[in-house]
Design a protein around this motif. Sequence first.
Motif, mmCIF file in Angstrom:
data_model
loop_
_atom_site.group_PDB
_atom_site.id
_atom_site.type_symbol
_atom_site.label_atom_id
_atom_site.label_comp_id
_atom_site.label_asym_id
_atom_site.label_seq_id
_atom_site.Cartn_x
_atom_site.Cartn_y
_atom_site.Cartn_z
ATOM 1 N N MET A 31 0.830 -1.174 -0.021
ATOM 2 C CA MET A 31 0.054 0.082 -0.062
ATOM 3 C C MET A 31 0.883 1.262 -0.015
ATOM 4 S SD MET A 31 -1.522 -0.705 3.579
ATOM 5 C CE MET A 31 -1.787 0.920 4.326
ATOM 6 N N GLY A 32 1.930 1.089 -0.815
ATOM 7 C CA GLY A 32 2.766 2.279 -1.098
ATOM 8 C C GLY A 32 3.943 2.083 -0.121
ATOM 9 N N CYS A 33 4.626 3.052 0.504
ATOM 10 C CA CYS A 33 5.870 2.799 1.260
ATOM 11 C C CYS A 33 5.555 1.944 2.507
ATOM 12 C CB CYS A 33 6.086 4.289 1.695
ATOM 13 S SG CYS A 33 7.519 4.099 2.927
ATOM 14 N N THR A 103 -6.788 4.014 -5.396
ATOM 15 C CA THR A 103 -7.334 4.463 -7.008
ATOM 16 C C THR A 103 -6.308 4.900 -7.530
ATOM 17 O OG1 THR A 103 -8.060 6.415 -6.107
ATOM 18 C CG2 THR A 103 -9.604 4.903 -5.717
ATOM 19 N N THR A 104 -5.196 5.230 -7.042
ATOM 20 C CA THR A 104 -3.956 5.620 -7.891
ATOM 21 C C THR A 104 -3.148 4.626 -8.256
ATOM 22 O OG1 THR A 104 -2.749 6.117 -5.729
ATOM 23 C CG2 THR A 104 -4.094 7.917 -6.595
ATOM 24 N N LEU A 105 -2.834 4.507 -9.603
ATOM 25 C CA LEU A 105 -1.926 3.512 -10.234
ATOM 26 C C LEU A 105 -0.689 3.615 -9.902
ATOM 27 C CD1 LEU A 105 -2.311 0.627 -11.707
ATOM 28 C CD2 LEU A 105 -1.997 2.039 -13.797
ATOM 29 N N ASN A 106 0.092 2.765 -9.198
ATOM 30 C CA ASN A 106 1.632 2.736 -9.087
ATOM 31 C C ASN A 106 2.029 4.105 -8.414
ATOM 32 O OD1 ASN A 106 1.700 0.474 -10.319
ATOM 33 N ND2 ASN A 106 1.990 1.235 -12.336
ATOM 34 N N ARG A 107 1.167 4.519 -7.610
ATOM 35 C CA ARG A 107 1.682 5.715 -6.560
ATOM 36 C C ARG A 107 1.056 5.773 -5.344
ATOM 37 N NH1 ARG A 107 1.409 11.256 -9.332
ATOM 38 N NH2 ARG A 107 2.090 11.960 -7.407
ATOM 39 N N GLN A 108 1.497 6.581 -4.199
ATOM 40 C CA GLN A 108 0.791 7.026 -3.138
ATOM 41 C C GLN A 108 1.492 8.329 -2.726
ATOM 42 O OE1 GLN A 108 -1.780 5.527 -1.106
ATOM 43 N NE2 GLN A 108 -1.965 4.273 -3.033
ATOM 44 N N ALA A 110 3.323 11.405 -2.916
ATOM 45 C CA ALA A 110 4.594 11.626 -3.747
ATOM 46 C C ALA A 110 5.273 10.623 -4.279
ATOM 47 C CB ALA A 110 5.429 12.627 -3.026
ATOM 48 N N ASP A 111 5.048 9.224 -3.649
ATOM 49 C CA ASP A 111 5.926 8.157 -4.066
ATOM 50 C C ASP A 111 5.162 7.602 -5.249
ATOM 51 O OD1 ASP A 111 7.271 8.329 -1.784
ATOM 52 O OD2 ASP A 111 5.853 7.210 -0.370
ATOM 53 N N VAL A 112 6.335 7.506 -6.244
ATOM 54 C CA VAL A 112 5.713 7.159 -7.577
ATOM 55 C C VAL A 112 6.569 6.079 -8.096
ATOM 56 C CG1 VAL A 112 5.281 7.775 -10.037
ATOM 57 C CG2 VAL A 112 4.860 9.351 -8.052
ATOM 58 N N GLY A 113 5.740 4.875 -8.555
ATOM 59 C CA GLY A 113 6.387 3.861 -9.174
ATOM 60 C C GLY A 113 5.705 2.669 -8.931
ATOM 61 N N THR A 114 6.023 1.561 -9.627
ATOM 62 C CA THR A 114 5.362 0.212 -9.624
ATOM 63 C C THR A 114 5.655 -0.562 -8.177
ATOM 64 O OG1 THR A 114 7.176 -0.980 -10.665
ATOM 65 C CG2 THR A 114 5.399 -0.339 -12.043
#
Length: 198
Positions: A31-33, A103-108, A110-114
């Motif tokens: 779920m992100g970082c 609902t955000t694809l490959n990001r949470q 400011a953290d962006v990436g698969t």
Amino acid sequence: MKRIIMTSLVLFSIIGAEAQKPKLEKATFGMGCFWCSEAVFQRLNGVTNVRSGYEGGNVPNPTYDEVCTGTTNHAEVIELQYDPTKISYDELLEVFWKLHDPTTLNRQGADVGTQYRSVVFYHNEQQKATAEKYKALLNKENAFGKPVVTTIEKAQPFYVAENYHQDYYIKNGQAPYCRAVILPKMDKLEKLFKAKIK
């Protein structure tokens, strides 16, 4: 004779104690970082162990630097053990979906990436069915105003992250990232799930 009876009693008490130990189950969420995820789930009553790591990629034993490139296809995840007599898988999923943006694809944020994708790795068919049912319900009710993009995948090899990632919030709670990103999640956890906190 007394010694035999005492030995038998000791053995029965050990066997009885083992039988009374709750059977722990495993759950894995991305779920992100993983610093944020770990901090949240460590506080839940019934969760006995949480480890940060990597799962879902195609490179064995990846390092954090490799995962951060986005080329290994791993997600940052937490693998946890929990006592189902104290907290159910449904309740874990509720915390999972309410404590990040699915609902955000490959990001949470400011953290962006698969590596920051929203994912449930299931460990048995019951977990799969429960997660799929819950996701379908969230989408049917338009709970987030946008479709849930969380993927539900069969558990793959889990690689434990480097030691400095473990218990990150506990060790670094005053760090700027922790105060800016993790603390608001902890406040939200307190607000929404106070009855489930240790």
